[in-house]
Design a protein around this motif. Structure first.
Motif, PDB file in Angstrom:
ATOM      1  N   VAL A  25      69.590 114.965  51.885  1.00 49.79           N
ATOM      2  CA  VAL A  25      69.257 116.567  51.507  1.00 49.79           C
ATOM      3  C   VAL A  25      68.493 116.751  50.220  1.00 49.79           C
ATOM      4  CG1 VAL A  25      71.281 117.415  53.170  1.00 49.79           C
ATOM      5  CG2 VAL A  25      71.651 117.073  50.507  1.00 49.79           C
ATOM      6  N   LYS A  26      67.702 117.990  50.234  1.00 50.52           N
ATOM      7  CA  LYS A  26      67.206 118.089  48.971  1.00 50.52           C
ATOM      8  C   LYS A  26      67.467 119.574  48.690  1.00 50.52           C
ATOM      9  CE  LYS A  26      64.137 118.142  45.683  1.00 50.52           C
ATOM     10  NZ  LYS A  26      64.168 117.292  44.612  1.00 50.52           N
ATOM     11  N   THR A  27      67.753 119.719  47.375  1.00 51.59           N
ATOM     12  CA  THR A  27      68.319 121.062  47.084  1.00 51.59           C
ATOM     13  C   THR A  27      67.255 121.346  45.749  1.00 51.59           C
ATOM     14  OG1 THR A  27      69.774 120.138  45.287  1.00 51.59           O
ATOM     15  CG2 THR A  27      70.681 120.807  47.603  1.00 51.59           C
ATOM     16  N   GLY A  28      67.103 122.743  45.456  1.00 54.71           N
ATOM     17  CA  GLY A  28      66.444 123.161  44.456  1.00 54.71           C
ATOM     18  C   GLY A  28      64.731 123.450  44.847  1.00 54.71           C
ATOM     19  N   ASN A  29      64.019 123.056  44.311  1.00 54.51           N
ATOM     20  CA  ASN A  29      62.659 123.157  44.505  1.00 54.51           C
ATOM     21  C   ASN A  29      62.143 122.706  45.902  1.00 54.51           C
ATOM     22  OD1 ASN A  29      62.280 124.419  42.049  1.00 54.51           O
ATOM     23  ND2 ASN A  29      61.638 122.417  41.094  1.00 54.51           N
ATOM     24  N   HIS A  30      61.347 123.385  46.523  1.00 53.39           N
ATOM     25  CA  HIS A  30      60.980 122.837  47.859  1.00 53.39           C
ATOM     26  C   HIS A  30      59.816 121.626  47.760  1.00 53.39           C
ATOM     27  CE1 HIS A  30      62.018 126.576  49.922  1.00 53.39           C
ATOM     28  NE2 HIS A  30      61.482 127.436  49.147  1.00 53.39           N
ATOM     29  N   LYS A  32      57.510 118.831  49.960  1.00 54.85           N
ATOM     30  CA  LYS A  32      56.478 118.541  51.169  1.00 54.85           C
ATOM     31  C   LYS A  32      56.541 116.936  51.705  1.00 54.85           C
ATOM     32  CE  LYS A  32      53.258 122.061  49.543  1.00 54.85           C
ATOM     33  NZ  LYS A  32      52.020 122.623  49.324  1.00 54.85           N
ATOM     34  N   LYS A  33      57.096 115.913  50.719  1.00 55.52           N
ATOM     35  CA  LYS A  33      56.920 114.567  51.294  1.00 55.52           C
ATOM     36  C   LYS A  33      58.372 114.014  51.313  1.00 55.52           C
ATOM     37  CE  LYS A  33      52.394 113.634  49.319  1.00 55.52           C
ATOM     38  NZ  LYS A  33      51.565 113.122  48.152  1.00 55.52           N
ATOM     39  N   ARG A  34      58.435 113.082  52.300  1.00 50.13           N
ATOM     40  CA  ARG A  34      59.577 112.445  52.367  1.00 50.13           C
ATOM     41  C   ARG A  34      60.155 111.850  51.012  1.00 50.13           C
ATOM     42  NH1 ARG A  34      61.968 107.904  56.928  1.00 50.13           N
ATOM     43  NH2 ARG A  34      63.773 107.614  55.786  1.00 50.13           N
ATOM     44  N   ALA A  35      59.382 111.416  50.299  1.00 50.91           N
ATOM     45  CA  ALA A  35      59.550 110.653  49.099  1.00 50.91           C
ATOM     46  C   ALA A  35      60.626 111.397  47.994  1.00 50.91           C
ATOM     47  CB  ALA A  35      58.304 110.347  48.296  1.00 50.91           C
ATOM     48  N   ASN A  36      60.277 112.852  48.280  1.00 51.31           N
ATOM     49  CA  ASN A  36      61.292 113.641  47.427  1.00 51.31           C
ATOM     50  C   ASN A  36      62.609 113.777  47.846  1.00 51.31           C
ATOM     51  OD1 ASN A  36      58.984 114.869  45.987  1.00 51.31           O
ATOM     52  ND2 ASN A  36      58.729 116.241  47.532  1.00 51.31           N
ATOM     53  N   LEU A  37      63.063 113.021  48.938  1.00 55.04           N
ATOM     54  CA  LEU A  37      64.251 112.735  49.585  1.00 55.04           C
ATOM     55  C   LEU A  37      64.896 111.463  49.268  1.00 55.04           C
ATOM     56  CD1 LEU A  37      63.602 115.648  50.776  1.00 55.04           C
ATOM     57  CD2 LEU A  37      65.361 114.881  52.596  1.00 55.04           C
ATOM     58  N   GLY A  38      64.013 110.504  48.252  1.00 52.36           N
ATOM     59  CA  GLY A  38      64.633 109.194  48.370  1.00 52.36           C
ATOM     60  C   GLY A  38      65.958 109.378  47.454  1.00 52.36           C
ATOM     61  N   GLY A  39      66.483 107.991  47.475  1.00 53.57           N
ATOM     62  CA  GLY A  39      67.876 107.848  47.077  1.00 53.57           C
ATOM     63  C   GLY A  39      69.012 107.644  48.233  1.00 53.57           C
ATOM     64  N   ASP A  40      70.232 107.388  47.797  1.00 50.59           N
ATOM     65  CA  ASP A  40      71.082 107.198  48.859  1.00 50.59           C
ATOM     66  C   ASP A  40      71.459 108.310  49.648  1.00 50.59           C
ATOM     67  OD1 ASP A  40      71.357 104.616  47.753  1.00 50.59           O
ATOM     68  OD2 ASP A  40      73.053 105.289  46.061  1.00 50.59           O
ATOM     69  N   PRO A  41      71.713 108.059  50.983  1.00 50.20           N
ATOM     70  CA  PRO A  41      71.953 109.191  52.148  1.00 50.20           C
ATOM     71  C   PRO A  41      73.421 109.785  51.539  1.00 50.20           C
ATOM     72  CG  PRO A  41      72.351 106.972  52.816  1.00 50.20           C
ATOM     73  CD  PRO A  41      71.732 106.649  51.632  1.00 50.20           C
ATOM     74  N   ILE A  42      73.630 110.907  51.866  1.00 51.96           N
ATOM     75  CA  ILE A  42      75.055 111.580  51.686  1.00 51.96           C
ATOM     76  C   ILE A  42      75.868 111.213  52.832  1.00 51.96           C
ATOM     77  CG2 ILE A  42      73.985 113.299  50.211  1.00 51.96           C
ATOM     78  CD1 ILE A  42      74.347 115.280  52.695  1.00 51.96           C
ATOM     79  N   SER A  43      75.245 110.462  54.021  1.00 49.90           N
ATOM     80  CA  SER A  43      76.124 110.136  55.203  1.00 49.90           C
ATOM     81  C   SER A  43      75.553 109.393  55.873  1.00 49.90           C
ATOM     82  CB  SER A  43      76.686 111.454  55.942  1.00 49.90           C
ATOM     83  OG  SER A  43      77.141 111.302  57.018  1.00 49.90           O
ATOM     84  N   ILE A  44      76.218 108.285  56.312  1.00 40.54           N
ATOM     85  CA  ILE A  44      75.929 107.381  57.489  1.00 40.54           C
ATOM     86  C   ILE A  44      76.468 107.260  58.525  1.00 40.54           C
ATOM     87  CG2 ILE A  44      75.155 104.634  57.804  1.00 40.54           C
ATOM     88  CD1 ILE A  44      74.794 104.534  54.584  1.00 40.54           C
ATOM     89  N   ILE A  45      76.145 107.620  59.820  1.00 38.30           N
ATOM     90  CA  ILE A  45      76.726 107.550  61.081  1.00 38.30           C
ATOM     91  C   ILE A  45      76.161 106.623  62.067  1.00 38.30           C
ATOM     92  CG2 ILE A  45      77.305 108.998  62.887  1.00 38.30           C
ATOM     93  CD1 ILE A  45      78.360 110.200  60.644  1.00 38.30           C
TER      94      ILE A  45
END
Length: 221
Positions: A25-30, A32-45
């Motif tokens: 998930v991404k919080t704060g500013n909008h 447009k690219k997936r790169a902005n959601l980089g990093g560890d996932p908050i959940s893995i199913i």
């Protein structure tokens, strides 16, 4: 997304949906690219998709057996159907592809003995009819289907089966467990009854013998 709920609903699950799903998930500013959601996932199913059921049916030698299987969502665009047993190796119980049955790689013991319950496969029905069942037919049967474009190789039907049917073949006249208990119980009762009758006859004869031995004829005057 009340209270931060970003759960995913996956409808009409298929075997191809099996896998590991990551949520970010991404919080704060909008963004447009997936790169902005980089990093560890908050959940893995991890999603695993199993056959809808595993059924056991029983038949006697000489009978016909129906092994039920239905394509998900009653799909009518079926281009391939495979019925197989793991112990048959690369040979099939039944293989349908490209609009016809393929007898070339069918196991010899099933030739002219198997067919689809509905060759039109209406409502996704790909159930197998096995005629003149024998003891050697006992085993686990796996049903796979292919939808969409035509198929030419078995690899297209690899993966988990949509149905697994275990066929048990019992000799004719074989009593069930409950019948065995009933037969044993009746046999014991019969033996006890015969023993009681014999004992009564022996006792009666013994009493008659005693009466004869103790009899004294009247004295002649």
């Amino acid at each position: 997304m009340k209270d931060g709920d970003v759960s995913l609903i996956l409808m009409n699950v298929t075997f191809n949906d099996t896998g590991t799903y990551e949520c970010r998930v991404k919080t704060g500013n909008h963004h447009k690219k997936r790169a902005n959601l980089g990093g560890d996932p908050i959940s893995i199913i991890t999603l695993r998709v199993f056959p809808p059921y595993q059924k056991v049916i029983t038949a006697e030698p000489g009978q016909n057996a129906a092994l039920t299987c239905r394509a998900p969502n009653n799909n009518s665009s079926i281009t391939g159907v495979e019925w197989s047993r793991a112990d048959l190796g690369d040979e099939y119980v039944l293989l349908y592809r490209d609009g016809r049955f393929d007898p070339e790689i069918q196991h010899p013991s099933y030739k002219n003995r198997v067919d689809l319950q509905d060759r039109q496969m209406k409502d996704g029905d790909v159930s197998l009819i096995l005629n003149d069942v024998t003891i050697n037919d006992a085993g686990a049967y796996e049903c796979r289907v292919k939808t969409g474009t035509n198929i030419r190789k078995r690899a297209n039907l690899d993966g988990d089966p949509i149905s697994i049917i275990t066929l048990r073949v019992d000799p004719p006249g074989r009593p069930e467990d409950g019948s065995v208990g009933l037969i044993v119980g009746l046999s014991v009762t019969a033996v006890l009854l015969v023993a009681a009758v014999v004992g009564f006859l022996v006792y009666k004869k013994h009493k008659q013998q005693q009466s004869q031995d103790s009899y004294q004829p009247p004295v002649e005057l």
